[in-house]
Design a protein around this motif. Structure first.
Motif, short mmCIF file in Angstrom:
data_model
loop_
_atom_site.label_atom_id
_atom_site.label_comp_id
_atom_site.label_asym_id
_atom_site.label_seq_id
_atom_site.Cartn_x
_atom_site.Cartn_y
_atom_site.Cartn_z
N ALA A 221 0.82 -1.22 0.00
CA ALA A 221 0.00 0.00 0.00
C ALA A 221 0.86 1.27 0.00
CB ALA A 221 -0.94 -0.01 1.20
N GLU A 222 2.00 1.22 0.70
CA GLU A 222 2.86 2.42 0.76
C GLU A 222 3.45 2.77 -0.60
OE1 GLU A 222 5.24 -0.97 2.86
OE2 GLU A 222 3.16 -0.28 2.70
N ASP A 223 3.70 1.74 -1.44
CA ASP A 223 4.18 2.01 -2.81
C ASP A 223 3.06 2.60 -3.66
OD1 ASP A 223 6.69 1.08 -2.21
OD2 ASP A 223 6.38 -0.92 -3.04
N VAL A 224 1.85 2.08 -3.50
CA VAL A 224 0.71 2.60 -4.26
C VAL A 224 0.47 4.07 -3.90
CG1 VAL A 224 -1.72 2.31 -4.82
CG2 VAL A 224 -0.31 0.29 -4.33
N ALA A 225 0.61 4.40 -2.62
CA ALA A 225 0.40 5.78 -2.16
C ALA A 225 1.42 6.73 -2.78
CB ALA A 225 0.48 5.83 -0.63
N LYS A 226 2.63 6.24 -3.04
CA LYS A 226 3.67 7.08 -3.67
C LYS A 226 3.27 7.48 -5.09
CE LYS A 226 7.52 4.85 -1.23
NZ LYS A 226 8.64 3.89 -1.43
N ILE A 227 2.56 6.58 -5.79
CA ILE A 227 2.14 6.88 -7.16
C ILE A 227 1.00 7.90 -7.15
CG2 ILE A 227 1.35 5.92 -9.37
CD1 ILE A 227 2.27 3.16 -8.34
N GLY A 228 0.04 7.69 -6.23
CA GLY A 228 -1.11 8.58 -6.15
C GLY A 228 -2.16 8.27 -7.21
N LEU A 229 -3.19 9.09 -7.27
CA LEU A 229 -4.28 8.89 -8.22
C LEU A 229 -3.78 8.92 -9.66
CD1 LEU A 229 -7.03 11.10 -6.52
CD2 LEU A 229 -6.91 8.61 -6.55
N PRO A 230 -4.36 8.11 -10.58
CA PRO A 230 -5.58 7.32 -10.39
C PRO A 230 -5.36 5.92 -9.80
CG PRO A 230 -4.89 7.17 -12.67
CD PRO A 230 -3.91 8.08 -11.99
N TYR A 231 -4.17 5.67 -9.20
CA TYR A 231 -3.91 4.36 -8.60
C TYR A 231 -4.52 4.27 -7.20
CZ TYR A 231 -0.55 3.36 -12.32
OH TYR A 231 0.03 3.12 -13.55
N LEU A 232 -5.13 3.13 -6.90
CA LEU A 232 -5.75 2.90 -5.60
C LEU A 232 -5.19 1.61 -5.01
CD1 LEU A 232 -9.46 3.59 -6.60
CD2 LEU A 232 -7.95 5.16 -5.39
N SER A 233 -5.09 1.56 -3.67
CA SER A 233 -4.63 0.35 -2.99
C SER A 233 -5.81 -0.60 -2.81
CB SER A 233 -4.02 0.71 -1.64
OG SER A 233 -3.47 -0.44 -1.03
N VAL A 234 -5.67 -1.83 -3.29
CA VAL A 234 -6.74 -2.83 -3.23
C VAL A 234 -6.12 -4.19 -2.89
CG1 VAL A 234 -8.24 -1.65 -4.90
CG2 VAL A 234 -6.52 -3.28 -5.71
N ALA A 235 -6.95 -5.23 -2.86
CA ALA A 235 -6.46 -6.58 -2.62
C ALA A 235 -7.02 -7.54 -3.66
CB ALA A 235 -6.84 -7.05 -1.22
N ILE A 236 -6.20 -8.49 -4.07
CA ILE A 236 -6.67 -9.60 -4.90
C ILE A 236 -7.18 -10.66 -3.92
CG2 ILE A 236 -6.03 -11.35 -6.60
CD1 ILE A 236 -3.66 -9.49 -7.38
N PRO A 237 -8.48 -10.91 -3.87
CA PRO A 237 -9.03 -11.82 -2.85
C PRO A 237 -8.47 -13.23 -2.98
CG PRO A 237 -10.77 -10.58 -3.95
CD PRO A 237 -9.52 -10.36 -4.74
N LYS A 238 -8.26 -13.86 -1.82
CA LYS A 238 -7.77 -15.25 -1.83
C LYS A 238 -8.72 -16.12 -2.65
CE LYS A 238 -9.99 -16.61 2.53
NZ LYS A 238 -9.76 -17.09 3.90
N GLY A 239 -8.14 -17.10 -3.30
CA GLY A 239 -8.94 -18.00 -4.12
C GLY A 239 -9.25 -17.48 -5.51
N THR A 240 -8.77 -16.27 -5.85
CA THR A 240 -8.98 -15.75 -7.21
C THR A 240 -8.30 -16.68 -8.21
OG1 THR A 240 -9.14 -13.46 -6.43
CG2 THR A 240 -8.62 -13.79 -8.76
N TYR A 241 -7.13 -17.18 -7.83
CA TYR A 241 -6.39 -18.12 -8.69
C TYR A 241 -6.05 -19.38 -7.89
CZ TYR A 241 -6.09 -13.96 -11.52
OH TYR A 241 -6.42 -12.84 -12.25
N GLU A 242 -5.97 -20.48 -8.59
CA GLU A 242 -5.67 -21.76 -7.93
C GLU A 242 -4.35 -21.67 -7.17
OE1 GLU A 242 -5.06 -26.37 -9.35
OE2 GLU A 242 -6.66 -25.19 -10.29
N GLY A 243 -4.38 -22.10 -5.92
CA GLY A 243 -3.17 -22.08 -5.10
C GLY A 243 -2.95 -20.77 -4.35
N GLN A 244 -3.80 -19.76 -4.60
CA GLN A 244 -3.68 -18.48 -3.90
C GLN A 244 -4.50 -18.56 -2.60
OE1 GLN A 244 -5.44 -15.06 -5.84
NE2 GLN A 244 -5.09 -13.80 -4.01
N THR A 245 -3.80 -18.74 -1.48
CA THR A 245 -4.50 -19.02 -0.22
C THR A 245 -4.73 -17.78 0.64
OG1 THR A 245 -2.38 -19.54 0.83
CG2 THR A 245 -3.63 -21.38 -0.13
N GLU A 246 -4.18 -16.62 0.24
CA GLU A 246 -4.34 -15.39 1.04
C GLU A 246 -4.67 -14.22 0.13
OE1 GLU A 246 -0.63 -14.83 3.01
OE2 GLU A 246 -0.96 -16.43 4.48
#
Length: 320
Positions: A221-246
């Protein structure tokens, strides 16, 4: 002599009528070229859905879907009148309006006009587990594909690297490849990682995750904040891809549908209206479209609205 004159008059009238009917027919024929991205990305299936909707819903319309290198190429084609509607990332549209030559624009693209904000692109950095890459710092000395040259994805890659204090020179090798080709190289152990800017659940990464074990690399998130808009800090939800547990932290940038000033007001109105009238059909083409929301259609629009789109939003009460 009189008969000859009458024959010529009738023939001339028939020709004029023929030309007149031809003009009416030509005017009724509306050509809509939908500019998308690579066939393994999200833009392409959504573009196919839009093309079908416009072909049925706009009287006299003949539609076509064009696979491209995505945002930057799409915007340059719109400026040249070689497309009627295009998908593009918000930062790419902003840089196009500003005429940023480093981003791949010859100058200010002054004909670009907005149709709608649609769904966010997630910056998704995925590495083979075998590569040992777990963080952005781990990319040093490794091979990475950053998308087609000067594409919206590659602009995202530059921004992420700058915020993380990295340069392309820090990598062992940089490849400028479309999503599907990047994935094939990782499967064949010829590439360590790929950076893809797309909707969640993009087909190329789903394909990779079912073929080899992967790590989804966080963008803090701290790297995303350095870029600023239009970039936003988000999360890729667990289970979006096989083997992604978090859940994995990353950045998101809004996508937009853009047209150009020479498209008629009526066509732009219909393109906007039919988009929101057929959201179920569009979402069935790709789940990323489930995030399209009329209430957010004007959020962060980097260029002036097309008057046809503006008319639709006034009808819906979004513009007073």
């Amino acid at each position: 002599m009189m008969l000859n004159f009458r024959t010529k008059f009738v023939a001339a009238g028939a020709l004029a009528l023929s030309l007149g009917l031809g003009a009416v027919s030509a005017k009724a024929q509306e050509f809509i070229n939908v500019l998308t991205g690579g066939t393994s990305g999200v833009y392409y299936p959504l573009g196919v859905a839009l093309s079908e909707i416009y072909g049925k819903g706009i009287e006299g319309a003949r539609t076509q879907v064009q696979a491209t290198k995505a945002s930057v190429e799409n915007l340059n084609l719109l400026q040249q009148g070689k497309g009627e509607i295009a998908f593009a990332l918000g930062d790419a549209v902003k840089l196009a309006a500003e005429g940023n030559t480093e981003a791949g624009y010859p100058g200010k693209l002054d004909k670009l006009r907005g149709i709608a904000a649609i769904y966010p692109n997630y910056i998704q950095i995925v590495a083979s587990k075998e590569s040992g890459i777990k963080t952005l710092a781990d990319l040093k000395g490794k091979s990475l594909s950053v998308g087609a040259p000067a594409s919206g994805t590659e602009l995202n890659a530059r921004a992420i690297f700058a915020a993380a204090g990295l340069k392309y020179e820090d990598l062992g090798r940089v490849e400028y490849l479309p999503f599907a080709e990047s994935v094939e190289l990782i499967k064949n152990r010829q590439l360590d990682a790929t950076l893809q800017s797309a909707g969640l659940g993009v087909a190329s990464i789903r394909d990779l995750a079912t073929s080899v074990p992967i790590n989804v690399v966080a963008v803090p998130a701290e790297d995303v904040a350095k870029i600023g808009l239009p970039y936003l800090s988000v999360a890729i939800p667990k289970g979006t891809y096989e083997g992604q547990t978090e859940d994995v932290a990353t950045a998101a940038v809004g996508n937009f549908l853009i047209t150009h000033a020479d498209v008629s007001d009526e066509t732009a109105y219909q393109m906007t209206k039919l988009l929101f009238d057929n959201l179920d059909q569009i979402a069935s083409a790709h789940a990323a479209a489930k995030a399209i929301d009329l209430a957010k259609a004007l959020d962060g629009m980097p260029v002036p609205l097309h008057p046809g789109a503006e008319r639709y939003y006034k009808e819906k009460g979004l513009i007073k």
